[in-house]
Write a protein that holds these residues in place. Structure first.
Motif, short mmCIF file in Angstrom:
data_model
loop_
_atom_site.label_atom_id
_atom_site.label_comp_id
_atom_site.label_asym_id
_atom_site.label_seq_id
_atom_site.Cartn_x
_atom_site.Cartn_y
_atom_site.Cartn_z
N GLN A 1 0.98 -0.44 0.02
CA GLN A 1 0.13 0.05 0.00
C GLN A 1 1.12 0.76 -0.23
O GLN A 1 1.80 1.17 0.05
CB GLN A 1 -1.20 -0.03 1.18
CG GLN A 1 -2.08 1.07 1.14
CD GLN A 1 -2.65 1.11 2.35
OE1 GLN A 1 -2.88 0.38 3.37
NE2 GLN A 1 -4.13 2.36 2.82
N ARG A 2 0.25 2.33 -0.50
CA ARG A 2 1.04 3.52 -0.12
C ARG A 2 2.00 3.73 0.68
O ARG A 2 0.35 3.63 1.54
CB ARG A 2 0.65 4.80 -1.37
CG ARG A 2 1.61 5.79 -1.88
CD ARG A 2 0.61 6.64 -2.68
NE ARG A 2 0.59 6.46 -4.05
CZ ARG A 2 -1.08 5.96 -4.44
NH1 ARG A 2 -1.88 5.99 -3.84
NH2 ARG A 2 -0.45 5.25 -5.88
N GLY A 3 3.35 4.88 0.84
CA GLY A 3 3.86 4.57 1.95
C GLY A 3 3.63 3.60 2.97
O GLY A 3 4.19 4.13 3.88
N TRP A 4 3.86 2.58 2.70
CA TRP A 4 4.45 1.40 3.17
C TRP A 4 5.58 0.36 2.98
O TRP A 4 6.03 0.69 1.33
CB TRP A 4 2.68 0.27 3.49
CG TRP A 4 1.87 0.32 4.55
CD1 TRP A 4 1.23 1.57 4.26
CD2 TRP A 4 1.91 -0.25 5.79
NE1 TRP A 4 0.46 1.95 5.71
CE2 TRP A 4 0.97 0.57 6.49
CE3 TRP A 4 2.44 -0.88 5.96
CZ2 TRP A 4 0.31 -0.03 7.56
CZ3 TRP A 4 1.68 -1.60 7.35
CH2 TRP A 4 0.95 -1.09 8.30
N GLN A 5 6.67 -0.11 3.94
CA GLN A 5 7.52 -0.62 2.95
C GLN A 5 7.52 -2.19 3.21
O GLN A 5 6.84 -2.22 4.26
CB GLN A 5 8.38 -0.13 3.67
CG GLN A 5 8.62 1.15 3.44
CD GLN A 5 10.75 1.98 3.84
OE1 GLN A 5 10.83 0.83 4.70
NE2 GLN A 5 11.48 2.85 3.79
N ALA B 1 2.36 -5.43 3.56
CA ALA B 1 2.47 -4.40 4.03
C ALA B 1 1.01 -3.19 3.54
O ALA B 1 1.26 -2.36 2.64
CB ALA B 1 3.79 -3.29 3.09
N GLY B 2 0.38 -3.69 4.35
CA GLY B 2 -0.18 -2.13 4.45
C GLY B 2 -1.62 -2.82 4.57
O GLY B 2 -1.96 -4.25 5.30
N ASP B 3 -2.62 -1.91 5.70
CA ASP B 3 -3.75 -2.48 6.08
C ASP B 3 -4.79 -2.06 4.68
O ASP B 3 -6.40 -1.95 5.50
CB ASP B 3 -4.08 -1.70 7.00
CG ASP B 3 -4.22 -0.49 7.43
OD1 ASP B 3 -3.99 0.34 5.99
OD2 ASP B 3 -4.04 -0.38 9.09
N GLY B 4 -4.53 -1.96 3.72
CA GLY B 4 -5.72 -1.44 2.21
C GLY B 4 -5.58 -1.99 1.68
O GLY B 4 -4.91 -3.06 1.54
N THR B 5 -6.33 -1.92 0.27
CA THR B 5 -5.68 -1.76 -1.30
C THR B 5 -4.29 -1.54 -1.42
O THR B 5 -4.34 -0.34 -1.34
CB THR B 5 -7.31 -1.11 -1.73
OG1 THR B 5 -8.84 -1.53 -1.40
CG2 THR B 5 -6.76 -1.39 -3.13
#
Length: 327
Positions: free
Chosen positions: A26-30, A105-109
């Protein structure tokens, strides 16, 4: 580089590229990966981001890129700045489908989607040349490049995994990797260790001879004669350029060709051993088993001996549950 050497090398580079995961970021994640013994190859199917290997700089990647990460180095994919969160791949692992696992990585789309493979830790199919990759490599393909369809097919396969998805994905990944290697060799990058290794005409003569006639009883002296160099100069320069001794290279070529003959033909093991330069079946079998971990007969029975269960991929724990991929 001479075209005949490149053609022979690409044929001999019968690397075992194993598709093992789908990565969703997800954008903003690594998404971080622990070091692997194997070389990791990421294919960017959708989205943008950056790669960081070890403590090195961040390098941007775009859709339809192939990313090669050297063995035994940790790496991360995703946003280099303004990071909302970071995830370790082994802690966010789930079953994806048909032998593939999924890392998130992330909790969304997910905005960035990659399919990932590994080249055998022994690199025997590459004759040891992949060991010369000490830095990451990112090869981007233009949106209108002929390989665009290959990336779209990979996306379709991993978006709706079914019977044969892993096998199909591996074939598509291998196609892209061959094109990457071809560009790497022909691109004229003087900093490329592989290019340096294969652009020395004297060494190239010896390399072509081994690839073309692996069963000849070579010695360092005979290879030096082919190269038009003294024995000492040839051995020293070959080791400097290729990172291995001349006879180590000869043995890797012979074993790789033997492995291909074992899986592609019904020739007796004794005949294969003789054709690649071994005086006896027993001598060949000892060296082959030491290298591949299986006797020639068992290697043939198991179709190449490279089957790896998803949950046994080095660095990852047991996969937990099936997660559908956002198309």
């Amino acid at each position: 580089m001479r075209a005949d050497l490149l053609d022979r090398l690409l044929v001999t580079l019968a690397v075992r590229l194993r598709a093992f995961s789908v990565c969703r970021i997800q954008r903003g994640w690594q998404l971080g990966f622990s070091p692997f013994e194997a070389i990791t190859v990421h294919y960017v199917l959708r989205g943008t981001g950056s790669l960081r290997v070890g403590d090195g700089p961040w390098q941007a990647f775009a859709p339809h890129s192939v990313i090669v990460v050297p063995a035994r180095l940790s790496h991360a994919l995703g946003e280099p700045e303004e990071v909302r969160g970071a995830a370790r791949a082994e802690d966010h692992c789930s079953l994806h489908g048909d032998g593939l696992v999924s890392f998130m990585a992330g909790d969304g789309t997910p905005d960035t989607l990659l399919v990932c493979g590994q080249i055998s830790a022994s690199h025997d199919g590459a004759l040891g040349l992949f060991e010369l990759f000490q830095s990451p490599m990112i090869q981007a393909f233009a949106p209108d490049a002929p390989l665009r369809g290959t990336f779209e097919l990979m996306l379709a396969e991993v978006a709706a995994p079914s019977l044969g998805t892993q096998a199909m994905t591996e074939l598509l990944m291998k196609q892209c990797l061959i094109v990457v290697l071809r560009r790497h060799f022909l691109g004229g990058d003087d900093t490329s260790p592989l290019l340096k290794a294969l652009q020395e005409p004297k060494l190239a003569r010896a390399v072509i001879a081994v690839l073309e006639h692996p069963g000849v009883p070579y010695s360092v002296d005979s290879l030096a004669t082919l190269a038009g160099m003294s024995r000492t100069s040839f051995a020293v320069r070959f080791g400097e350029v290729f990172g291995q001794g001349p006879m180590d290279f000869v043995q890797k070529v012979r074993l790789r060709i033997a492995a291909r003959l074992l899986t592609a033909t019904d020739l007796p093991v004794k005949v294969i051993a003789s054709s690649v330069g071994y005086a006896s079946r027993s001598a060949f079998s000892r060296v082959f088993e030491t290298t591949y971990g299986l006797s020639p007969s068992d290697f043939r029975s198991f179709g190449g001996g490279d089957e790896v269960e998803p949950e046994r991929v080095e660095g990852f724990g047991q996969a937990r549950s099936t997660t559908d991929l956002e198309p």
